[in-house]
Design a protein around this motif. Structure first.
Motif, short mmCIF file in Angstrom:
data_model
loop_
_atom_site.label_atom_id
_atom_site.label_comp_id
_atom_site.label_asym_id
_atom_site.label_seq_id
_atom_site.Cartn_x
_atom_site.Cartn_y
_atom_site.Cartn_z
N VAL A 73 -8.38 -25.48 5.31
CA VAL A 73 -8.81 -24.15 5.74
C VAL A 73 -7.69 -23.53 6.56
CG1 VAL A 73 -10.45 -22.80 7.09
CG2 VAL A 73 -11.26 -24.74 5.72
N ILE A 74 -7.24 -22.37 6.14
CA ILE A 74 -6.23 -21.62 6.88
C ILE A 74 -6.95 -20.66 7.82
CG2 ILE A 74 -4.45 -19.84 6.65
CD1 ILE A 74 -3.56 -21.22 4.09
N GLU A 75 -6.56 -20.67 9.10
CA GLU A 75 -7.20 -19.85 10.12
C GLU A 75 -6.17 -18.92 10.75
OE1 GLU A 75 -9.02 -22.43 12.96
OE2 GLU A 75 -10.44 -23.31 11.51
N GLY A 76 -6.41 -17.62 10.62
CA GLY A 76 -5.50 -16.65 11.20
C GLY A 76 -5.82 -16.37 12.66
N VAL A 77 -4.85 -15.81 13.37
CA VAL A 77 -5.09 -15.44 14.77
C VAL A 77 -6.05 -14.26 14.86
CG1 VAL A 77 -2.83 -16.30 15.50
CG2 VAL A 77 -3.08 -13.89 14.87
N ASN A 78 -6.32 -13.61 13.73
CA ASN A 78 -7.30 -12.52 13.68
C ASN A 78 -8.71 -13.02 13.42
OD1 ASN A 78 -6.69 -13.36 11.08
ND2 ASN A 78 -6.81 -11.31 10.18
N GLY A 79 -8.91 -14.34 13.38
CA GLY A 79 -10.23 -14.91 13.15
C GLY A 79 -10.57 -15.14 11.69
N GLY A 112 0.80 -1.22 0.00
CA GLY A 112 0.00 0.00 0.00
C GLY A 112 0.83 1.27 0.00
N THR A 113 2.07 1.18 -0.43
CA THR A 113 2.94 2.36 -0.45
C THR A 113 3.14 2.92 -1.85
OG1 THR A 113 4.95 1.02 -0.66
CG2 THR A 113 4.20 1.54 1.58
N GLN A 114 2.83 2.12 -2.88
CA GLN A 114 2.99 2.52 -4.27
C GLN A 114 1.81 2.00 -5.07
OE1 GLN A 114 5.58 4.38 -5.19
NE2 GLN A 114 7.02 4.09 -3.48
N SER A 115 1.73 2.43 -6.32
CA SER A 115 0.62 1.99 -7.16
C SER A 115 0.69 0.51 -7.50
CB SER A 115 0.60 2.81 -8.46
OG SER A 115 1.82 2.63 -9.19
N ASN A 116 1.87 -0.11 -7.34
CA ASN A 116 2.02 -1.52 -7.71
C ASN A 116 1.99 -2.47 -6.53
OD1 ASN A 116 4.49 -0.76 -6.62
ND2 ASN A 116 5.70 -2.01 -8.03
N ASN A 117 1.66 -2.01 -5.33
CA ASN A 117 1.67 -2.93 -4.18
C ASN A 117 0.45 -2.80 -3.29
OD1 ASN A 117 2.20 -0.57 -2.74
ND2 ASN A 117 4.36 -1.04 -2.38
N GLY A 118 -0.69 -2.44 -3.89
CA GLY A 118 -1.91 -2.36 -3.10
C GLY A 118 -2.35 -3.72 -2.60
N LEU A 119 -3.03 -3.73 -1.47
CA LEU A 119 -3.50 -4.99 -0.88
C LEU A 119 -4.72 -5.53 -1.61
CD1 LEU A 119 -2.97 -6.94 1.51
CD2 LEU A 119 -4.56 -5.56 2.86
N GLY A 120 -5.53 -4.63 -2.17
CA GLY A 120 -6.71 -5.06 -2.92
C GLY A 120 -7.64 -5.93 -2.08
N SER A 121 -8.09 -7.03 -2.65
CA SER A 121 -9.04 -7.92 -1.97
C SER A 121 -8.35 -9.11 -1.31
CB SER A 121 -10.08 -8.44 -2.97
OG SER A 121 -9.45 -9.15 -4.03
N ALA A 122 -7.04 -9.05 -1.14
CA ALA A 122 -6.31 -10.17 -0.54
C ALA A 122 -6.83 -10.46 0.87
CB ALA A 122 -4.83 -9.86 -0.49
N GLN A 123 -6.89 -11.74 1.20
CA GLN A 123 -7.33 -12.19 2.52
C GLN A 123 -6.18 -12.06 3.51
OE1 GLN A 123 -10.50 -13.88 3.83
NE2 GLN A 123 -9.30 -12.95 5.47
N VAL A 124 -6.39 -11.29 4.57
CA VAL A 124 -5.36 -11.08 5.58
C VAL A 124 -5.44 -12.18 6.63
CG1 VAL A 124 -4.56 -9.57 7.44
CG2 VAL A 124 -5.24 -8.60 5.22
N ILE A 125 -4.33 -12.90 6.83
CA ILE A 125 -4.25 -13.97 7.82
C ILE A 125 -3.29 -13.52 8.92
CG2 ILE A 125 -3.63 -16.39 8.22
CD1 ILE A 125 -6.03 -16.05 6.35
N GLY A 126 -3.84 -13.18 10.07
CA GLY A 126 -3.01 -12.77 11.19
C GLY A 126 -2.17 -13.93 11.70
N VAL A 127 -0.92 -13.65 12.07
CA VAL A 127 -0.03 -14.69 12.58
C VAL A 127 0.40 -14.33 14.00
CG1 VAL A 127 0.80 -15.21 10.26
CG2 VAL A 127 2.12 -13.65 11.71
N SER A 128 0.87 -15.33 14.73
CA SER A 128 1.31 -15.13 16.10
C SER A 128 2.43 -14.10 16.16
CB SER A 128 1.80 -16.46 16.68
OG SER A 128 2.53 -16.25 17.88
N THR A 129 2.35 -13.19 17.11
CA THR A 129 3.39 -12.19 17.27
C THR A 129 4.65 -12.76 17.90
OG1 THR A 129 2.46 -11.54 19.41
CG2 THR A 129 1.74 -10.30 17.47
N SER A 130 4.59 -13.99 18.40
CA SER A 130 5.77 -14.59 19.03
C SER A 130 6.53 -15.53 18.09
CB SER A 130 5.38 -15.36 20.30
OG SER A 130 4.49 -16.42 20.00
N ASN A 131 5.81 -16.22 17.18
CA ASN A 131 6.54 -17.16 16.31
C ASN A 131 6.05 -17.18 14.86
OD1 ASN A 131 4.14 -18.62 16.43
ND2 ASN A 131 4.95 -20.17 17.82
#
Length: 417
Positions: free
Chosen positions: A341-347, A269-288
């Motif tokens: 099914v991939i499950e993120g820590v963000n639900g 999201g910093t340039q015109s060529n790297n927008g997140l768009g409709s990508a699914q965000v999968i939260g990961v553990s902040t420890s590992n």
């Protein structure tokens, strides 16, 4: 590769791939660095390198250093800090499952003087980086690191050198030495995963055996080390486009491809060529850096997204393991259509379909294909781990957001696709 107790590693796929290529005919043979003649299969390509944006680097999936399938490579330039004394190193493994740049002393000319890093007490620093069944050893040096037009100044990197000092016994006892390009199957490793440093708070709190050392002559002593002195992911140290990256690879037919061209785009999201768009965000553990995968009723609580692994690696009784010596892989009688099914820590939940083929047959039939999307196996992982290796990345834009960095998808760490 987040310190001693972690299972995340760039080398998982390399090590098991060597088993397959050594006896199945896939890739190269006998440790040759030449690329085998392509079989009758497609070569997939992205736009020419000249057309890449300033924040994008070319990525190649090819037979690389010794002929291993499903290995993505980039070129990295390292310079003596503050100078134009530089060396560009090609065929550096691009790894979203580790953190930090590691290059071989043998790849650096004598004229390139990289100062060795010291801690607050003036100790010369060295590192043992642990993999599943081996290690790399060498000094910690400071370098200006440039990839595409992005630059990280005075970045701590590991210069792999088996001749540096004397390898501590608690390091060498881990397993096989991966201290040459041949044994690593690459000219280095560029770790661009979700964390900023390769050990993080664990190494700050205490001295961990087989991690960081203070060396005097041939004597090296295990020490605790502040995070800002640890080998570092270069991305958060770029002046711009420093909150993450996107690995973009084209799709590959199930029959494979002789080679593959893609790109690594810096920033989210910093340039015109790297927008997140409709990508699914999968939260990961902040420890590992892990998330969950549920496949065929089994929950793999410690799943990772790892471009440095050359297959999908998970333990299941639903697929037959190949006969020796290819027991690192699965060999079903016909290609299996599977889902998870991939499950993120963000639900967040994301359904994924994938295929698993007969690795032994594929390696014999497609000796000219460096991109093989059907490789999967049980190697080195335990029952808690689902390693989404490079076959997952084919045909996807996979985002990696760095910890503590703001992005359109929220604060890192996360992966998205």
């Amino acid at each position: 590769m987040r310190c001693k107790h972690s299972f995340i590693t760039a080398l998982l796929g390399i090590l098991v791939a060597l088993l397959l290529t050594a006896c199945g005919g896939g890739g190269g043979s006998g440790g040759s660095s030449s690329t085998p003649a392509p079989a009758a299969s497609a070569t997939n390509a992205s736009p020419a390198a000249a057309a890449l944006a300033a924040n994008a680097a070319a990525v190649a999936v090819d037979f690389g250093v010794i002929g291993v399938q499903n290995m993505p490579f980039v070129s990295v330039t390292v310079c003596t800090p503050g100078t134009t004394q530089c060396q560009t190193i090609d065929h550096v493994l691009l790894d979203t499952g580790s953190w930090g740049l590691r290059v071989f002393a043998s790849q650096l000319p004598a004229s390139l003087a990289l100062p060795q890093e010291t801690d607050a007490s003036g100790n010369l620093l060295a590192e043992c980086m642990q993999f599943f069944d081996g290690y790399t050893w060498g000094s910690v040096r400071l370098a200006d690191v440039q990839i595409a037009s992005e630059k990280a100044a005075q970045l701590p990197i590991q210069v792999i050198d088996p001749g540096y000092s004397s390898t501590p016994s608690d390091c060498s006892s881990i397993g096989a030495s991966r201290n040459t390009p041949t044994t690593l199957a690459a000219n280095g490793v560029l770790g661009i995963g979700v964390f900023k440093h390769d050990c993080g708070p664990n190494c700050v709190q205490q001295a961990l055996p087989a991690t960081y050392y203070a060396c005097a002559g041939s004597a090296c002593t295990s020490i605790a080390l502040a995070e800002d002195l640890q080998v570092a992911n270069p991305i958060p140290y770029f002046s711009t486009d420093n909150n993450g990256s996107i690995l973009m690879l084209p799709a590959v037919a199930s029959s494979g491809a002789a080679s593959l061209s893609g790109q690594l785009v810096f920033g989210i999201g910093t340039q015109s060529n790297n927008g997140l768009g409709s990508a699914q965000v999968i939260g990961v553990s902040t420890s590992n850096g892990t998330f969950k995968t549920v496949q065929n009723g089994t929950t793999y609580a410690s799943s990772i997204m790892d471009s440095g692994s050359n297959g999908l690696f998970f333990q299941t009784s639903g697929l037959p393991v190949c006969a020796s010596p290819n027991t690192a892989y699965y060999c079903p009688n016909s290609t299996e259509q599977l889902s998870a099914v991939i499950e993120g820590v963000n639900g967040a939940n994301s359904a994924v379909s994938f295929e698993v083929g007969d690795a032994a047959t594929l390696s014999q039939a497609d000796t000219g294909d460096s991109a093989m999307p059907l490789l999967a196996g049980p190697a080195y992982v335990n029952s808690a781990i689902f390693d989404w290796g490079l076959p997952f990345f084919y045909g996807r834009n996979v985002y990696v957001a760095v910890e503590q960095e703001s992005t359109p998808g929220g604060m890192g760490p996360y992966v998205a696709y």
